[in-house]
Design an enzyme around this catalytic site. Structure first.
Site, short mmCIF file in Angstrom:
data_model
loop_
_atom_site.label_atom_id
_atom_site.label_comp_id
_atom_site.label_asym_id
_atom_site.label_seq_id
_atom_site.Cartn_x
_atom_site.Cartn_y
_atom_site.Cartn_z
N ARG A 101 0.80 -1.23 -0.12
CA ARG A 101 -0.20 0.09 0.02
C ARG A 101 0.87 1.29 -0.02
NH1 ARG A 101 -4.96 -1.30 2.63
NH2 ARG A 101 -5.60 -3.20 1.94
N ASP A 160 -16.94 8.13 7.27
CA ASP A 160 -15.71 7.32 7.12
C ASP A 160 -14.59 7.81 7.40
OD1 ASP A 160 -15.41 4.08 5.93
OD2 ASP A 160 -13.58 5.40 6.02
#
Length: 281
Positions: free
Chosen positions: A44, A143
């Site tokens: 990532r 979120d």
């Protein structure tokens, strides 16, 4: 993590780099990464290193420290978002029943909206309950990841993502894409307008929400936090619930260790424990 594995990679990557990444993520978000996530962290973050044209992980962490604007990119990179429309369908039947039994319901919060499938599922149930899109219920979807929130706001999904939805719901709540959007479906504007999308870090001491909240969906989120962080967040959420409010958790979550805060009332559904300082309507 062996030095051999580190040398095989495009950028040098050591146990110290992994530990820096996960302690930083914990500090920013409260999320605790398992020892097994070292490969995920590499894959990532290496994308950010390439994008920023940096020399490696040490340079990236220096950049992260110096540039507050990178904090959100870092969180976005390392948070995992798994969702689906009407995932754990019994929860939506519970919501339907709650709406019938509580006609004065004012507010529903989806605390981990990811790419939007969950809050749109909630909105569909609410629209069906009232028989139209113009309802008195405020639906908030939040979120920590700004990237998935942007996708949620767009409301565009590959057709395979809506395969399990009934034909009646597909016709009422989605438009099939044409031209450049062929192969996709988009939620109808009326459904989209039922939801307020906002970024919220559950670790923050202040949440930009009106209270009390009647139903909180916070599913498969607490598993990423340690016990101390779970306790802080649960107290905050129970204080935000209405007196008869409902907290809906994920199938893998259990809060038996917090009987003074939260009480189970059904299958992965909870209410604030009696005597706790839950919000009053």
């Amino acid at each position: 993590m062996s030095e051999l594995k580190s040398l095989e990679r495009e950028f040098a990557y050591t146990t110290a780099h992994f530990n820096t990444a996960r302690t930083t993520l914990y500090r920013f978000s409260g999320i605790k990464l398992a020892d097994s996530k070292d490969a995920m962290v590499y894959s990532r973050l290496v994308r950010r290193i390439r994008t920023l044209k940096l020399s490696g992980f040490s340079a990236y962490f220096d950049y992260l420290l110096a540039q507050e604007s990178e904090h959100q990119e870092f969180i976005n990179a390392l948070t995992t978002n798994q969702t689906a429309f009407f995932r754990e369908p019994h929860h939506f039947e519970i919501l339907r029943k709650y709406l019938l039994e509580h006609p004065d319901t004012k507010r529903i919060w989806c605390a981990a909206s990811s790419t939007g499938e969950e809050p749109y599922s909630i909105a569909m149930v609410v629209a069906e309950h009232f028989g139209n899109f113009n309802t008195p219920i405020e639906i908030i979807a939040s979120d920590i990841d700004s990237g998935v929130l942007h996708k949620a706001e767009q409301g565009i999904y590959p057709l395979e993502r809506i395969e399990a939805i009934s034909e009646i719901r597909k016709k009422r709540f989605f438009h099939r894409g044409k031209g450049a959007q062929f192969g996709n479906a988009r939620v109808v504007p009326e459904l989209r307008q039922m939801i307020q999308f906002t970024r919220i870090n559950l670790l923050d001491s202040f949440w930009p929400l009106k209270t009390p909240i009647d139903v909180i969906f916070c599913r498969n989120v607490m598993i990423y936090f340690d016990k101390e962080t779970q306790e802080v967040i649960l107290k905050h959420m129970m204080n935000s619930l209405s007196e008869d409010g409902l907290y809906i958790a994920g199938h893998s979550e259990n809060f038996n260790m917090f009987p003074q805060i939260i009480t189970a009332v059904g299958q992965t559904t909870y209410r604030a424990a009696k005597g706790s300082s839950s919000a009053k309507t």
